[in-house]
Design a protein around this motif. Structure first.
Motif, PDB file in Angstrom:
ATOM      1  N   CYS A 138      31.197  28.655  37.076  1.00  0.00           N
ATOM      2  CA  CYS A 138      32.172  28.191  38.064  1.00  0.00           C
ATOM      3  C   CYS A 138      33.505  28.894  37.836  1.00  0.00           C
ATOM      4  O   CYS A 138      34.010  28.923  36.714  1.00  0.00           O
ATOM      5  CB  CYS A 138      32.347  26.671  37.970  1.00  0.00           C
ATOM      6  N   HIS A 139      34.097  29.435  38.924  1.00  0.00           N
ATOM      7  CA  HIS A 139      35.378  30.150  38.821  1.00  0.00           C
ATOM      8  C   HIS A 139      36.552  29.319  39.311  1.00  0.00           C
ATOM      9  O   HIS A 139      37.670  29.829  39.427  1.00  0.00           O
ATOM     10  CB  HIS A 139      35.314  31.454  39.623  1.00  0.00           C
ATOM     11  N   ASN A 140      36.321  28.048  39.655  1.00  0.00           N
ATOM     12  CA  ASN A 140      37.402  27.194  40.140  1.00  0.00           C
ATOM     13  C   ASN A 140      38.304  26.798  38.968  1.00  0.00           C
ATOM     14  O   ASN A 140      37.887  26.070  38.063  1.00  0.00           O
ATOM     15  CB  ASN A 140      36.818  25.949  40.823  1.00  0.00           C
ATOM     16  N   LYS A 141      39.567  27.257  38.982  1.00  0.00           N
ATOM     17  CA  LYS A 141      40.471  27.029  37.847  1.00  0.00           C
ATOM     18  C   LYS A 141      40.778  25.561  37.609  1.00  0.00           C
ATOM     19  O   LYS A 141      41.075  25.161  36.495  1.00  0.00           O
ATOM     20  CB  LYS A 141      41.766  27.807  38.074  1.00  0.00           C
ATOM     21  N   GLN A 187      38.669  37.822  50.557  1.00  0.00           N
ATOM     22  CA  GLN A 187      37.635  37.785  49.528  1.00  0.00           C
ATOM     23  C   GLN A 187      37.058  39.186  49.342  1.00  0.00           C
ATOM     24  O   GLN A 187      36.897  39.940  50.283  1.00  0.00           O
ATOM     25  CB  GLN A 187      36.514  36.819  49.930  1.00  0.00           C
ATOM     26  N   SER A 221      29.427  28.681  31.424  1.00  0.00           N
ATOM     27  CA  SER A 221      28.274  29.403  31.969  1.00  0.00           C
ATOM     28  C   SER A 221      26.978  28.643  31.699  1.00  0.00           C
ATOM     29  O   SER A 221      26.849  27.914  30.721  1.00  0.00           O
ATOM     30  CB  SER A 221      28.198  30.800  31.353  1.00  0.00           C
ATOM     31  N   ARG A 257      22.873  32.625  44.041  1.00  0.00           N
ATOM     32  CA  ARG A 257      24.326  32.750  44.140  1.00  0.00           C
ATOM     33  C   ARG A 257      24.788  32.403  45.551  1.00  0.00           C
ATOM     34  O   ARG A 257      24.311  32.969  46.527  1.00  0.00           O
ATOM     35  CB  ARG A 257      24.753  34.174  43.799  1.00  0.00           C
ATOM     36  N   HIS A 290      35.324  24.972  34.462  1.00  0.00           N
ATOM     37  CA  HIS A 290      35.799  26.337  34.718  1.00  0.00           C
ATOM     38  C   HIS A 290      35.363  27.276  33.600  1.00  0.00           C
ATOM     39  O   HIS A 290      35.586  27.016  32.415  1.00  0.00           O
ATOM     40  CB  HIS A 290      37.323  26.333  34.827  1.00  0.00           C
ATOM     41  N   ARG A 291      34.694  28.360  34.010  1.00  0.00           N
ATOM     42  CA  ARG A 291      34.212  29.422  33.124  1.00  0.00           C
ATOM     43  C   ARG A 291      33.085  28.977  32.191  1.00  0.00           C
ATOM     44  O   ARG A 291      32.666  29.736  31.321  1.00  0.00           O
ATOM     45  CB  ARG A 291      35.351  29.996  32.280  1.00  0.00           C
ATOM     46  N   CYS A 339      28.740  23.809  41.812  1.00  0.00           N
ATOM     47  CA  CYS A 339      29.153  23.196  40.555  1.00  0.00           C
ATOM     48  C   CYS A 339      28.999  21.682  40.643  1.00  0.00           C
ATOM     49  O   CYS A 339      29.380  21.060  41.634  1.00  0.00           O
ATOM     50  CB  CYS A 339      30.603  23.572  40.253  1.00  0.00           C
ATOM     51  N   CYS A 379      27.127  36.380  36.845  1.00  0.00           N
ATOM     52  CA  CYS A 379      27.504  37.617  36.158  1.00  0.00           C
ATOM     53  C   CYS A 379      26.498  37.922  35.048  1.00  0.00           C
ATOM     54  O   CYS A 379      25.700  37.070  34.645  1.00  0.00           O
ATOM     55  CB  CYS A 379      28.907  37.498  35.563  1.00  0.00           C
ATOM     56  N   ASN A 435      29.481  31.238  40.926  1.00  0.00           N
ATOM     57  CA  ASN A 435      29.402  32.690  40.875  1.00  0.00           C
ATOM     58  C   ASN A 435      28.360  33.075  39.832  1.00  0.00           C
ATOM     59  O   ASN A 435      27.744  32.212  39.204  1.00  0.00           O
ATOM     60  CB  ASN A 435      30.760  33.292  40.542  1.00  0.00           C
TER      61      ASN A 435
END
Length: 243
Positions: A219-222, A175, A230, A189, A227-228, A194, A204, A202
């Protein structure tokens, strides 16, 4: 003994220079050695039995100390404030709040109570040992005596699910270190997760067409349906304050 003008004396037997005396000495030495080995075996057997019953026997891990209890002898109990420090470090690494072992090390070094080596440092090896000790999750595991994953009799610092997340992170891909500016701008953070997949969110900064920056959690979990997607920082943090 004779060459050095010494005399061997015992209150229970008489020593001499003849063959019979030498045989008697050898027999007594053999019997004594057998008794010592037998006592050692019995001690180990008792320790194994207690370990299999869920009682930790060895040096108390950081965050614990031994205390006498009625009917159970010495049992591990929480040793504050170290117990809370260790608990926060373990949960922080499991959740992703600390993304690397180096971040866990820096966290531990913030507390003067946390034990250090003779150079006043918290070694990386000690951090690795902290993250891999199943005893914190309430299990006794000692391969040398064939004691595997026995439910322990002491209070846990983390649950087994948290420990499994730690081990998955230790054996997974490396990581990237957490950015210090994100830690300051996004205090939740690593703490908020999620709602769809349960992974830590995450964070940003996003820049609009006008050049203005906007803070978001995402969330960055694909594999996650969110996912993505915000969520505004103010929305999450205001809800957190309300809770």
């Amino acid at each position: 003994m004779g060459r050095y003008s010494g005399v061997l004396v015992s209150p229970s037997m008489e020593f001499g220079e003849g063959a019979d005396s030498e045989l008697q000495e050898l027999i007594m030495a053999t019997v004594s050695q057998h008794q010592r080995r037998k006592n050692a075996e019995q001690t180990v057997n008792r320790m194994q039995a207690r370990l299999k019953s869920g009682f930790w026997l060895f040096f108390a891990p950081v965050g614990y100390r031994y205390a006498k209890t009625a009917g159970s002898g010495k049992v591990l109990v929480r040793d504050e404030p170290l117990a809370s420090i260790v608990q926060e470090a373990l949960e922080g690494y499991a959740s992703g709040r600390f993304e690397t072992q180096a971040e866990v090390k820096r966290f531990l070094e913030r507390f003067p109570e946390y034990p250090r080596d003779r150079h006043g440092e918290v070694r990386n090896q000690r951090v690795k040992e902290l993250l891999t000790r199943i005893v914190y999750a309430g299990y006794v595991d000692y391969v040398e005596w064939d004691v595997r994953m026995v439910w322990a009799r002491h209070e846990v610092l983390i649950d087994l699910t948290t420990d499994e997340r730690i081990q998955e992170r230790l054996t997974g891909r490396a990581q990237a270190p957490a950015r210090k500016d994100l830690n300051a701008d996004f205090p939740l953070r690593g703490f908020v997760v999620c709602g769809d997949c349960g992974n830590p969110l995450n964070a940003c900064w996003s820049r609009s067409k006008t050049g203005k920056r906007h803070p978001y959690y995402l969330c960055h979990n694909k594999g996650c349906p969110s996912h993505r997607k915000s969520v505004r920082r103010d929305e999450i943090e205001s809800e957190f304050e309300r809770v």
